[in-house]
Design a protein around this motif. Structure first.
Motif, PDB file in Angstrom:
ATOM      1  N   ILE A   7       0.818  -1.214   0.000  1.00  0.00           N
ATOM      2  CA  ILE A   7       0.000   0.000   0.000  1.00  0.00           C
ATOM      3  C   ILE A   7       0.848   1.258   0.000  1.00  0.00           C
ATOM      4  O   ILE A   7       0.307   2.365  -0.033  1.00  0.00           O
ATOM      5  N   CYS A   8       2.168   1.118   0.076  1.00  0.00           N
ATOM      6  CA  CYS A   8       3.040   2.288   0.164  1.00  0.00           C
ATOM      7  C   CYS A   8       4.387   1.926  -0.458  1.00  0.00           C
ATOM      8  O   CYS A   8       4.663   0.751  -0.733  1.00  0.00           O
ATOM      9  N   PRO A   9       5.238   2.917  -0.687  1.00  0.00           N
ATOM     10  CA  PRO A   9       6.556   2.622  -1.273  1.00  0.00           C
ATOM     11  C   PRO A   9       7.375   1.685  -0.389  1.00  0.00           C
ATOM     12  O   PRO A   9       7.345   1.786   0.838  1.00  0.00           O
ATOM     13  N   GLN A  10       8.097   0.772  -1.037  1.00  0.00           N
ATOM     14  CA  GLN A  10       8.994  -0.143  -0.349  1.00  0.00           C
ATOM     15  C   GLN A  10      10.389   0.005  -0.933  1.00  0.00           C
ATOM     16  O   GLN A  10      10.565  -0.085  -2.148  1.00  0.00           O
ATOM     17  N   VAL A  11      11.359   0.228  -0.073  1.00  0.00           N
ATOM     18  CA  VAL A  11      12.741   0.397  -0.504  1.00  0.00           C
ATOM     19  C   VAL A  11      13.558  -0.742   0.086  1.00  0.00           C
ATOM     20  O   VAL A  11      13.672  -0.858   1.308  1.00  0.00           O
ATOM     21  N   ALA A  12      14.100  -1.589  -0.767  1.00  0.00           N
ATOM     22  CA  ALA A  12      14.939  -2.705  -0.339  1.00  0.00           C
ATOM     23  C   ALA A  12      16.400  -2.293  -0.419  1.00  0.00           C
ATOM     24  O   ALA A  12      16.886  -1.887  -1.480  1.00  0.00           O
ATOM     25  N   SER A  13      17.085  -2.383   0.704  1.00  0.00           N
ATOM     26  CA  SER A  13      18.491  -2.003   0.731  1.00  0.00           C
ATOM     27  C   SER A  13      19.323  -2.966  -0.112  1.00  0.00           C
ATOM     28  O   SER A  13      19.072  -4.176  -0.128  1.00  0.00           O
ATOM     29  N   ARG A  14      20.311  -2.433  -0.763  1.00  0.00           N
ATOM     30  CA  ARG A  14      21.228  -3.270  -1.555  1.00  0.00           C
ATOM     31  C   ARG A  14      22.600  -3.357  -0.886  1.00  0.00           C
ATOM     32  O   ARG A  14      23.585  -3.703  -1.532  1.00  0.00           O
ATOM     33  N   ARG A  15      22.644  -3.064   0.412  1.00  0.00           N
ATOM     34  CA  ARG A  15      23.898  -3.163   1.163  1.00  0.00           C
ATOM     35  C   ARG A  15      23.992  -4.541   1.811  1.00  0.00           C
ATOM     36  O   ARG A  15      23.261  -4.846   2.747  1.00  0.00           O
ATOM     37  N   PRO A  16      24.889  -5.398   1.343  1.00  0.00           N
ATOM     38  CA  PRO A  16      25.023  -6.719   1.972  1.00  0.00           C
ATOM     39  C   PRO A  16      25.805  -6.612   3.276  1.00  0.00           C
ATOM     40  O   PRO A  16      26.681  -5.767   3.434  1.00  0.00           O
ATOM     41  N   ASP A  17      25.461  -7.478   4.220  1.00  0.00           N
ATOM     42  CA  ASP A  17      26.251  -7.550   5.449  1.00  0.00           C
ATOM     43  C   ASP A  17      27.611  -8.142   5.106  1.00  0.00           C
ATOM     44  O   ASP A  17      27.701  -9.156   4.420  1.00  0.00           O
TER      45      ASP A  17
END
Length: 790
Positions: A554-564
């Motif tokens: 229902i809203c914007p989703q931002v998936a981080s691309r920083r791997p541990d």
């Protein structure tokens, strides 16, 4: 792959996967290990042992549930001895804060109570009765009509479980605005059960052959007139936490004699409510009707339909019908001759407790308000875009999303926390009153340090009441402290949080009641960012708020691309997708310690914490955390804590079982775990140091809320990280393992992870084949009609 002779002669660096452990490992371990779901009750559709429940927190964080509880449906039992222990608390317990300001825990409870009262007021406004009507038919329509009749004060529909005329769907409630401000106030001594009420209950318990020591708990659960209520309906004893139906049945037989029978409608109503309470402990906000009816039959209720109908008529439970989506590939059903009113949509009938049902509706209203509102324009669009352009990758995406949206979801592991930190610094530079809130004090302090390292933040205004803003003056608080008003920016004249942007870290740990309090506390035009790792264990309270929102889209989703980074990051990332990969660990970042039985597991764990890890890795014992699946058994937290105390801080336990220097975990309220140390004790109580804060626990509450903390469960450890972690997997822990549990436990380590491995192939099998079991919730259905443009 290097060896690790300094740690143990059997240790192997790498990954505890297939081929990493000798065939003999774990085969002899048979000690009874109470799983981390100790206290949870098996109900149809309930959460399994792999995905923790609120019962874990009730046992781990707020006192002991019966250790005799097994993995079947008889969990939650309180033995007479345990009840006696519980009853040793003074009848005047809870009055120690009779003057002065309330504690953080009491303030938090007051805030929750205020929210529930607001929900009750809103519910009272929805009293318009409805007739069975147009679109639904059968049992679902009659159930809906029955509950609406109860809500309106009319006589309930007598045929709620028989075929009858259809009823219309329940209309979506109008959004309700924020709660009124809740300032910490003194707690009156009358908040504790009155001594005369306790005496009356004690007399009734004695007549029924129940432990008289349960009187304070029963009085607190039933409230005013508890003795009369219990005499009129002995099964009301089930409302006391930890009491099972078998115990209530025995009490009722002793009290009622020949009048007692399994078909007593009072028993059916009480067991219905008890089953829904157990479902909530397992994470569900409601149960599907077929599952509830099956559970009632299993509990010896002769007519489950009538039991549920009676519970609805008495207003003890609520019933809902939610439209189901058409299955993919199924032929669409059309109305004959264009009569759309004749089309029957598939529905599921749910039954739930009012407390969680109304909290879920309030949460849906608050989220809809955020999504549909226009964020306050602090900073021009050019300023936001300039800040996003200066960032990179997913950090820029997060800044752009927050610039124009009231609700944003952010996902990622530990390394991804750099992105909310950059967002908070950016918002502060643009003039926004921006704050972050973490699940626990360790997470709060770690994020505050990251925030200060990542760049200059705007000055945090000094609060009028002198309450510190956060570690080092950073705009970071804990969720509980924020809601209680003892941390964070405080509330404005309208009762809303005095901020423009709130970033909630560890968002998977939000249950529906906490999430509802947060959203309703935000002012109009504020922005909310929910950030967290979706692969960790869910909240100990009912609901799966973060997972439901991710699925609802229902809203914007931002998936981080920083791997541990490093071997630990590689290992944990693989577990998150169901793969237990072998990793190279040249710096001994991951070490496997095979064990054959429970005794060896305890011995190796103590050796690792006290000797091997400090010498070989350079991490002192006080910075090494042990994590194990459960509290009971030969390798549970109790056994491990006893062994670690004997080695690391031996003493007589002169302060209620504790000595100065003991590592502890303090649980001011169920579901919260605050790691710390014992400082001293005096007439005021046990003095603790919890992440730099001084906490005094009254002596009456020490046994209930403080336990040793060298070893924790994964749910107690979630939201925190330590330089070194020792995860103990004894042979009998195989049934408690799941992918979220392993991911959470292994992911608590910063520099080094030792795995005391005795489960053979159960570990890779759990990672590959045992994901989190779904929880039954209504949030996605409630959100759908309230979000414009969806």
């Amino acid at each position: 792959m290097s060896t690790e002779p300094e740690t143990t002669e059997d240790a192997e660096p790498g990954t505890p996967g297939t081929g990493q452990v000798p065939d003999a490992v774990g085969g002899d371990t048979r000690a009874a290990q109470t799983s981390e779901t100790e206290g949870a009750v098996e109900t149809p559709g309930a959460e399994d042992a792999g995905q923790g429940s609120e019962a874990e927190a009730a046992d781990a964080d707020a006192g002991e549930t019966s250790e005799t509880v097994g993995p079947d449906a008889d969990a939650g039992q309180v033995s007479e001895a345990e009840a006696t222990d519980a009853g040793q608390k003074s009848e005047a317990e809870g009055t120690e804060a009779g003057a002065g300001q309330v504690s953080e825990a009491e303030a938090e409870l007051r805030a929750q109570q205020a929210e529930r009262e607001r929900i009750e007021q809103r519910k009272a406004e929805k009293k318009a009765p409805i007739e069975s009507g147009t679109k639904l038919s059968g049992r679902a329509a009659d159930l809906l009509a029955a509950v609406r009749a109860v809500e309106s004060g009319e006589k309930p529909v007598a045929t709620a479980f028989e075929e009858s005329r259809p009823a219309p769907r329940r209309s979506a409630p109008e959004p309700e605005r924020r709660p009124q401000p809740v300032a910490p106030q003194p707690v009156a001594a009358s908040a504790a059960p009155a001594p005369e009420a306790v005496r009356a209950v004690r007399q009734v318990l004695a007549e029924g052959g129940a432990p008289e020591a349960l009187a304070p708990q029963v009085t607190a659960a039933l409230g005013e007139g508890a003795g009369e209520q219990l005499r009129a309906d002995p099964w009301q004893l089930l409302r006391t936490p930890g009491v099972r139906p078998e115990q209530a049945d025995g009490f009722a037989r002793s009290l009622l004699g020949a009048e007692c029978g399994p078909d007593d409608e009072r028993r059916g109503r009480a067991v219905t409510g008890w089953l829904l309470e157990q479902a909530a402990l397992a994470g569900h906000t409601a149960l599907e009707m077929p599952a509830l009816l099956a559970a009632l039959a299993q509990r010896g209720v002769p007519e489950p339909d009538s039991a549920v109908q009676d519970a609805i008529a008495e207003g003890e439970v609520l019933v809902f019908q939610d439209a189901l989506e058409e299955e993919a590939g199924a032929p669409a059903r059309t109305a004959a001759e264009g009569d759309e009113e004749d089309v029957e949509r598939p529905v599921r009938v749910l039954v739930g407790l009012e407390r969680y049902a109304m909290a879920e509706e309030s949460l849906a209203d608050g989220l809809a308000r955020l999504v549909n509102s226009v964020p306050k324009q602090d900073g021009s669009a050019e300023d936001w875009e300039r800040a996003a352009a200066a960032a990179r990758g997913s950090t820029a995406e997060l800044i752009r999303a927050v610039a124009g949206q009231g609700l944003v979801l952010h996902t990622g592991g530990e390394a991804s926390l750099a992105e909310p930190a950059a967002l908070l610094n950016t918002a502060g530079a643009l003039g926004l009153r921006a704050w972050a809130a973490a699940h626990g004090p360790i997470g709060r302090n770690r994020f505050a340090a990251l925030l200060q390292r990542s760049g200059p933040a705007a000055d945090v205004p000094e609060r009028a009441d002198g309450t510190p803003a956060g570690p080092g003056g950073s705009p970071v608080a804990t969720v509980s402290g924020l809601l209680a008003g003892v941390e964070g920016p405080g509330r404005d004249a309208d009762g809303t949080l005095d901020l423009d942007l709130l970033v909630v870290l560890d968002a998977p740990q939000l249950d529906v009641e906490t999430a509802a309090l947060l959203t309703e506390s935000l002012p109009d035009g504020a922005r909310l960012v929910l950030a967290g790792d979706p692969a960790v264990l869910w909240s100990v309270g009912p609901g799966r708020v973060f997972a439901d929102l991710l699925a609802a889209r229902i809203c914007p989703q931002v998936a981080s691309r920083r791997p541990d980074p490093g071997p630990l990051g590689e290992l944990v990332s693989g577990i998150g997708i169901g793969e237990l990969n072998q990793v190279e660990a040249p710096g001994k970042e991951v070490v496997i310690v095979p064990v054959r039985d429970a005794g060896e597991a305890v011995h190796r764990t103590v050796q690792l914490v006290a000797d091997s890890v400090p010498r070989a890795i350079g991490v002192p014992a006080e910075e090494t955390q042990v994590i194990t699946p459960g509290h009971g058994g030969a390798v549970g937290t109790r056994a491990l804590n006893a062994a670690l105390k004997e080695r690391l801080n031996p003493g007589p336990g002169r302060f209620g079982g504790f000595d100065p220097g003991d590592r502890i975990v303090h649980s001011p309220t169920p579901g919260r775990a605050l790691p710390g140390r014992v400082v001293t004790a005096d007439a005021e109580g046990l003095h603790l140091s919890c992440e730099g804060q001084t906490v005094v626990v009254p002596k009456e509450r020490v046994e209930q809320s403080v336990r040793h903390g060298w070893a924790l469960t994964a749910h107690q450890a979630v939201g925190s990280r330590w330089p070194a972690v020792v995860v103990v997997l004894p042979g009998d822990a195989a049934q408690a393992l799941s992918r979220p549990w392993v991911y959470t436990a292994f992911g608590r380590a910063d520099r080094h992870l030792s795995v005391v491995h005795g489960v053979e192939q159960a570990l890779p099998r759990a990672v590959a084949e045992v994901p989190a079991k779904p929880r039954t919730t209504r949030l996605p259905v409630l959100l759908a009609p309230q979000i414009s443009g969806t």
